[in-house]
Write a protein that holds these residues in place. Sequence first.
Motif, short mmCIF file in Angstrom:
data_model
loop_
_atom_site.label_atom_id
_atom_site.label_comp_id
_atom_site.label_asym_id
_atom_site.label_seq_id
_atom_site.Cartn_x
_atom_site.Cartn_y
_atom_site.Cartn_z
N LEU A 65 -8.69 10.35 -5.08
CA LEU A 65 -9.21 10.06 -4.20
C LEU A 65 -8.18 9.67 -3.25
O LEU A 65 -7.51 9.01 -2.90
N ASP A 66 -8.75 9.63 -1.91
CA ASP A 66 -7.41 9.45 -0.29
C ASP A 66 -8.63 9.39 0.31
O ASP A 66 -9.83 9.34 0.48
N ASP A 67 -8.57 8.60 1.31
CA ASP A 67 -9.29 8.36 2.83
C ASP A 67 -10.78 7.59 2.17
O ASP A 67 -11.56 7.67 2.87
N LEU A 68 -10.76 6.56 1.17
CA LEU A 68 -11.77 5.74 0.46
C LEU A 68 -12.36 4.49 0.76
O LEU A 68 -11.26 3.60 0.49
N VAL A 69 -13.47 4.04 0.97
CA VAL A 69 -13.46 2.65 1.03
C VAL A 69 -15.70 2.83 -0.53
O VAL A 69 -16.40 3.05 -0.17
N VAL A 70 -14.73 1.62 -1.40
CA VAL A 70 -15.50 1.14 -2.21
C VAL A 70 -16.20 0.01 -2.18
O VAL A 70 -15.16 -0.86 -2.34
#
Length: 430
Positions: free
Chosen positions: A29-34
């Motif tokens: 996964l990339d360009d992700l905010v959890v």
Amino acid sequence: MSIDVVTFGCRLNTLESEAVKHAAGAAGLDDLVVVNTCAVTAEAVRQARQAIRRLKREQPDKRIVVTGCAAQTEPATFAGMEEVERVIGNAEKAKPETWAATRQALDFGVGNEEKAVVGDIMSVRETALHLIDGLQVDGIEGHTRAFVQVQNGCDHRCTFCIIPYGRGNSRSVPAGEVVAQVRRLVENGYAEVVLTGVDLTSWGAGLPGAPKLGTLVRAILRHVPELRRLRLSSIDSVEADDELIRAIAEEERLMPHLHLSLQAGDDLILKRMKRRHSRSDAIRFCASIRRARPDMVFGADIIAGFPTETEAHFRNSLALVDDCGLTHLHVFPFSARRGTPAARMPQLPGDAVKERARRLREKGASALLRHLASAIGTRAEVLAEAGGLARTRAFTPVRLGTPMPRGSIGEVRIAGHDGTHLLGTRLIAA
């Protein structure tokens, strides 16, 4: 790889955020905010929703995934937010396959009806360590101490608490796995390990033979002699077993600081909270531990403004600070959580709740000042953190006159305090 994790709530969430970031990255996964949420108060849920909206405004190209306790208890709330692309439950967030499926879903798109991947947390019967060698850090003190999750969930049903519905029933990690992980952490350079869980003192109840927390503590100290410091997170005093109490009295490497889940100091309020201890139980426990370990320092969680609490009830909670000799208070203004029995009880006016929380905090600040003043002129062994800070064995924060390498242990003389921290001088190599 660009994965950011925004964490709300407890140290356990912070530890799990590291596992989530690792698993999401491993899935590509990339360009992700959890956003790893907390459900302990309605305010915590509100803050999470506010943060999600702000994050999307500030980083419109990032995809947002929500997990944690509030995602577990209120999946529809977050699935209904247009900023959120995926909602993942507490059990699912620990599974690598969840994040592999999340990557596929985000790449190909999902409908609103598929946004929430949240299972029945009450059906979960096992828990496991987050084994991320070289990466397992607490994220709070800057890699200074490692947290090891040995227990999850809770079998109790306090009337104010939503957490069992976010974490599930109590389950424990076997002692052998815990010992092996602590050994790895010590080999990776950690001088201090903290055992943590949702209901730490219930550890072992579901394991063969139903061992107690004291057994686990003894096993760690016996089998990992290189460990300099072992610390416990919050405990429920009524669950403290005899072996744990003996370990507190006898084991120098078990740190003299206990954070207690007390919640109130009045018997009627404790009964309405469905707590399992009385006011006298709490006082008796603190006195007996202090006799066994005179250097013990106590912290505690206390709720201000619980439904039906009168001024007389509240004064009993105020008095508990002195009667138990508490030093570090975590004060929680009561916040009604939908779905809990306390939310259906007669509520106090918001101003009264805030006022009582303020008085409790002032009481706690006075207790802390007395503790800080009593240390002036003494010598203390400290574990160095970042930014010229350190912690004593009793977890009291110290500002260092001379910086120490992060993670190192040394001795200081306490020259004074600034109201919140001790001031350490004349650093002496350990």
